[in-house]
Write an enzyme that holds these catalytic residues in place. Structure first.
Site, PDB file in Angstrom:
ATOM      1  N   GLY A   1       0.843  -1.196   0.000  1.00  0.00           N
ATOM      2  CA  GLY A   1       0.000   0.000   0.000  1.00  0.00           C
ATOM      3  C   GLY A   1       0.873   1.239   0.000  1.00  0.00           C
ATOM      4  O   GLY A   1       1.092   1.867  -1.024  1.00  0.00           O
ATOM      5  N   GLN A   2       1.382   1.571   1.159  1.00  0.00           N
ATOM      6  CA  GLN A   2       2.283   2.720   1.260  1.00  0.00           C
ATOM      7  C   GLN A   2       3.489   2.503   0.353  1.00  0.00           C
ATOM      8  O   GLN A   2       4.030   3.426  -0.208  1.00  0.00           O
ATOM      9  CB  GLN A   2       2.768   2.903   2.707  1.00  0.00           C
ATOM     10  CG  GLN A   2       1.659   3.067   3.725  1.00  0.00           C
ATOM     11  CD  GLN A   2       0.791   4.272   3.468  1.00  0.00           C
ATOM     12  OE1 GLN A   2       1.085   5.082   2.605  1.00  0.00           O
ATOM     13  NE2 GLN A   2      -0.317   4.377   4.184  1.00  0.00           N
TER      14      GLN A   2
END
Ligand code: G3D
Length: 172
Positions: A62-63
């Site tokens: 995600g990040q």
């Protein structure tokens, strides 16, 4: 785990943190998720759709998708699977922005997009139409795209979704 990552078409799994990517990959590959080294930080596995058809699925986080090195995985990418938490309306603008940024990469020009509306088991989750609108998918007329609902937790709709991904790859 499949024998060769390079033989099967490469599919990249992306989405915001908590969308359900790790759960999805673990469920899809039925325990065959390979943890790469922390320096690479990605999970990868081969999904056998049938005897002749496999997809190599990379979960680039995600990040982490904002990290510079994920772009190297786009070279052989044949489809992008973008996972959203369909119960989280508040984060849809953030998801829309992240998706737009990823798709603006030259390396992904014309490659098909599958949006997985995950967590459909939760009450009040958004409809496919709502998700298409929130992600402004109509703006991506330059590529094939599709939205399918699934529940990684319950294992619902995953196999079908990746069969559709394979069809999109063949069509594009
Ligand atoms: P990520 O890899 O995208 O960051 P995870 O997301 O796979 O870690 O999932 C984040 C949380 O969402 C997890 O809960 C996970 O169990 C839950 N989740 C994933 N898929 C589904 C789903 O289809 N339905 C529901 N109801 N929950 C799901 P925790 O509590 O461990 O944070």
């Amino acid at each position: 785990m499949g024998q060769s990552y390079s033989a099967a078409p490469q599919v990249i799994l992306m989405g915001l943190d908590s969308a359900g990517k790790s759960t999805l990959l673990a469920r899809l590959l039925t325990g065959e998720v390979m943890e790469t080294s922390p320096t690479i930080g990605f999970n990868v596995g081969t999904l056998d759709l049938d005897k002749k058809t496999s997809l190599t699925v990379w979960d680039v986080g995600g990040q982490k998708c904002m990290r510079p090195n994920w772009r190297y995985y786009l070279d052989d990418c044949k489809a992008l699977v973008f996972v959203v938490d369909s119960s989280d309306r508040a984060r849809m603008p953030e998801a829309q922005k992240a998706l737009k940024k990823v798709l603006s990469d030259e390396k992904l020009r014309g490659i098909p997009l599958m949006v997985l509306a995950n967590k459909k088991d939760l009450a009040g989750s958004m409809t496919i139409r709502e998700i298409s609108n929130q992600l402004d998918l109509q703006a991506h007329s330059d590529r094939l795209w599709e939205v399918q609902a699934c529940s990684a937790l319950r294992g619902l709709g995953l196999q079908q979704a990746f069969f559709s991904v394979n069809k999109l790859i063949k069509k594009s």
